[in-house]
Design an enzyme around this catalytic site. Structure first.
Site, PDB file in Angstrom:
ATOM      1  N   SER A  49      -5.352  10.019  -2.692  1.00 48.05           N
ATOM      2  CA  SER A  49      -5.061   9.989  -4.812  1.00 48.05           C
ATOM      3  C   SER A  49      -5.942   9.224  -4.925  1.00 48.05           C
ATOM      4  O   SER A  49      -6.117   8.015  -4.740  1.00 48.05           O
ATOM      5  CB  SER A  49      -2.901   9.879  -5.146  1.00 48.05           C
ATOM      6  N   ASP A  84      -7.003  13.509  -3.210  1.00 50.76           N
ATOM      7  CA  ASP A  84      -5.944  14.232  -3.783  1.00 50.76           C
ATOM      8  C   ASP A  84      -6.155  14.338  -5.726  1.00 50.76           C
ATOM      9  O   ASP A  84      -5.707  13.050  -6.012  1.00 50.76           O
ATOM     10  CB  ASP A  84      -4.636  13.248  -3.089  1.00 50.76           C
ATOM     11  N   GLU A 136      -6.287  23.905  -7.875  1.00 52.04           N
ATOM     12  CA  GLU A 136      -5.387  24.465  -8.078  1.00 52.04           C
ATOM     13  C   GLU A 136      -5.280  25.124  -9.509  1.00 52.04           C
ATOM     14  O   GLU A 136      -6.110  24.990 -10.105  1.00 52.04           O
ATOM     15  CB  GLU A 136      -4.541  23.110  -8.308  1.00 52.04           C
ATOM     16  N   HIS A 182       6.531  17.119  -6.962  1.00 57.29           N
ATOM     17  CA  HIS A 182       5.926  15.739  -6.515  1.00 57.29           C
ATOM     18  C   HIS A 182       7.480  14.755  -6.330  1.00 57.29           C
ATOM     19  O   HIS A 182       7.862  14.999  -7.217  1.00 57.29           O
ATOM     20  CB  HIS A 182       4.651  14.980  -6.894  1.00 57.29           C
ATOM     21  N   HIS A 213       1.892  21.953  -2.116  1.00 57.24           N
ATOM     22  CA  HIS A 213       1.811  20.293  -2.462  1.00 57.24           C
ATOM     23  C   HIS A 213       3.292  20.267  -2.602  1.00 57.24           C
ATOM     24  O   HIS A 213       3.733  21.458  -3.242  1.00 57.24           O
ATOM     25  CB  HIS A 213       0.609  20.019  -3.806  1.00 57.24           C
ATOM     26  N   ALA A 215       5.323  19.157  -0.940  1.00 57.71           N
ATOM     27  CA  ALA A 215       5.883  19.613   0.775  1.00 57.71           C
ATOM     28  C   ALA A 215       6.786  18.788   1.272  1.00 57.71           C
ATOM     29  O   ALA A 215       7.809  19.079   2.723  1.00 57.71           O
ATOM     30  CB  ALA A 215       4.797  20.008   1.473  1.00 57.71           C
ATOM     31  N   SER A 216       7.536  17.612   0.644  1.00 62.89           N
ATOM     32  CA  SER A 216       8.516  16.677   1.182  1.00 62.89           C
ATOM     33  C   SER A 216       9.762  17.319   1.097  1.00 62.89           C
ATOM     34  O   SER A 216      10.097  18.379   0.602  1.00 62.89           O
ATOM     35  CB  SER A 216       8.462  15.315   0.900  1.00 62.89           C
ATOM     36  N   ASP A 258       3.873  13.442   1.516  1.00 58.43           N
ATOM     37  CA  ASP A 258       3.532  11.461   1.042  1.00 58.43           C
ATOM     38  C   ASP A 258       5.059  11.392   1.111  1.00 58.43           C
ATOM     39  O   ASP A 258       5.415   9.710   1.201  1.00 58.43           O
ATOM     40  CB  ASP A 258       2.887  11.591  -0.200  1.00 58.43           C
TER      41      ASP A 258
HETATM   42  N1  PH4 Z   1       0.622  14.887  -3.093  1.00 55.10           N
HETATM   43  C1  PH4 Z   1       0.898  13.478  -3.258  1.00 55.10           C
HETATM   44  C2  PH4 Z   1       0.680  12.815  -4.806  1.00 55.10           C
HETATM   45  C3  PH4 Z   1       0.648  11.076  -4.188  1.00 55.10           C
HETATM   46  O1  PH4 Z   1      -0.560   9.395  -7.826  1.00 55.10           O
HETATM   47  P1  PH4 Z   1       0.316   9.452  -6.387  1.00 55.10           P
HETATM   48  O2  PH4 Z   1      -0.319   8.764  -5.102  1.00 55.10           O
HETATM   49  O3  PH4 Z   1       1.736   9.465  -6.469  1.00 55.10           O
HETATM   50  O4  PH4 Z   1       0.498  11.153  -5.824  1.00 55.10           O
HETATM   51  O5  PH4 Z   1      -0.829  15.004  -3.323  1.00 55.10           O
HETATM   52  C4  PH4 Z   1       1.482  15.310  -2.536  1.00 55.10           C
HETATM   53  O6  PH4 Z   1       1.469  16.990  -2.741  1.00 55.10           O
HETATM   54  C5  PH4 Z   1       3.169  14.814  -1.626  1.00 55.10           C
HETATM   55  O7  PH4 Z   1       4.026  15.646  -1.988  1.00 55.10           O
HETATM   56  P2  PH4 Z   1       5.245  15.317  -2.034  1.00 55.10           P
HETATM   57  O8  PH4 Z   1       5.486  14.317  -3.091  1.00 55.10           O
HETATM   58  O9  PH4 Z   1       6.349  16.043  -1.572  1.00 55.10           O
HETATM   59  O10 PH4 Z   1       5.300  14.293  -0.659  1.00 55.10           O
HETATM   60 ZN    ZN Z   2      -0.467  17.143  -4.881  1.00 57.17          ZN
END
Ligand code: PH4
Ligand code: ZN
Length: 309
Positions: A49, A84, A136, A182, A213, A215-216, A258
């Protein structure tokens, strides 16, 4: 060697499984992801990111680090290095010029026509340099958004617009909004994803790899471990793993993760430091934290994304 993500996404589309995008935030984390993917013989997309890029001293540093690690670790699986949520043309250009093999231009905050114009500009530059582009359409729901039918049609991806968007931009893959968000607080009540909408989008643009996105899963075991060792993460909730599995059957080819890696790392560091209060060498606690990420990555690839060695 780094590759662009085209081939891995096409194979995932045709094989109905998900290619993982694991975001990376430091060297230990990157090593854990690469180690697990090599063990699993799985292709991988390393997501960076804007925030992660800044944290790691800039995209040029990240590209050099990843390149050197792939080489020194003898990684043989396909690895794509992906920007990202790139917010504008300049940042995408900087990554393309700096050795990234894939970029996301996130124009979702713009109106439809503006998103198309911006995405087209990035696609033209990227394709001329052998780099693939994800865009997106629609807005990821936040936990505050109550998913009423009205809110859904206002923020979730419209299938007809998705088809027009792909046709007019020539984008390689499309991130869609069907209810994820997220972070660790995705739903207040029952988790809900709009699978009907996903299926309709996939029906209209079956050749376009779709991206999920947010998807955790926010596995309760890891939240509990954080909280047991002094954390305060109450009420965290993610997307159940069976929903991710279903999404890959309905056209999702790339799955972004992430938060689950953040939780795995943090739970292990909290546990280690609590149980070893005399240790102060960071390698002592970052080593086990790296292993925790490696285990989480292996679990996702084999048990959730449907990858077969
Ligand atoms: N992402 C990760 C985005 C991370 O600014 P940053 O580093 O905090 O951004 O694109 C996802 O889609 C991750 O999804 P998740 O939070 O469900 O793992
Ligand atoms: Zn994302």
């Amino acid at each position: 060697m780094l590759v662009n993500a085209t081939e891995m996404l096409i194979k995932a589309r045709d094989g109905h499984y998900g290619v993982p995008q694991f975001n990376i935030n430091n060297l230990e984390w990157t090593k854990a992801v690469l180690t697990a993917c090599e063990e699993m013989k799985s292709p991988v997309i390393l997501g960076v990111s804007e925030g992660a890029g800044k944290y790691m001293t800039g995209f040029k540093t990240v590209a050099a680090m990843v390149d050197a690690m792939v080489d020194s670790m003898g990684i043989t699986v396909p690895v794509a290095l992906h920007l990202d949520h790139g917010g504008d043309f300049e940042i995408c250009k900087a990554c393309i010029d700096g050795g990234f093999t894939s970029v996301m231009i996130d124009g979702s905050k713009h109106e439809f026509e503006e998103n198309i114009a911006l995405t087209k500009q990035v696609v033209e530059y990227a394709h001329a340099h052998g780099v693939v582009v994800e865009a997106e359409l629609g807005k990821l729901a936040g936990v505050e958004d109550n998913i009423s039918v009205d809110a859904r049609s206002a923020t979730f991806t419209d299938p007809a617009e998705a088809a027009e968007f792909v046709e007019r931009t020539g984008v390689d893959s499309l991130a869609i909004a069907i209810g994820t968000s997220h972070g660790a607080y995705k739903f207040k009540g029952e988790p809900y994803l709009d699978f009907e909408r996903l299926q309709e989008i996939h029906r209209l643009i079956p050749d376009t790899p779709l991206v999920l996105h947010g998807a955790s899963t926010v596995l309760p075991e890891f939240v509990a471990r954080c909280n047991e060792y002094g954390g305060q993460i109450p009420g965290a909730q993610g997307v159940p793993e069976e929903m991710i599995r279903a999404a890959t059957k309905y056209g999702i080819c790339k799955v972004n993760i992430d938060t689950d890696l953040r939780l795995a790392m943090t739970a292990e560091i909290r546990r280690y430091l609590t149980e070893h209060p005399a240790d102060f060498d960071p390698r002592k606690y970052l080593g086990p934290a790296r292993d925790a990420i490696r285990r989480m990555v292996s679990h996702k690839i084999t048990d959730v994304l449907g990858w077969k060695k």
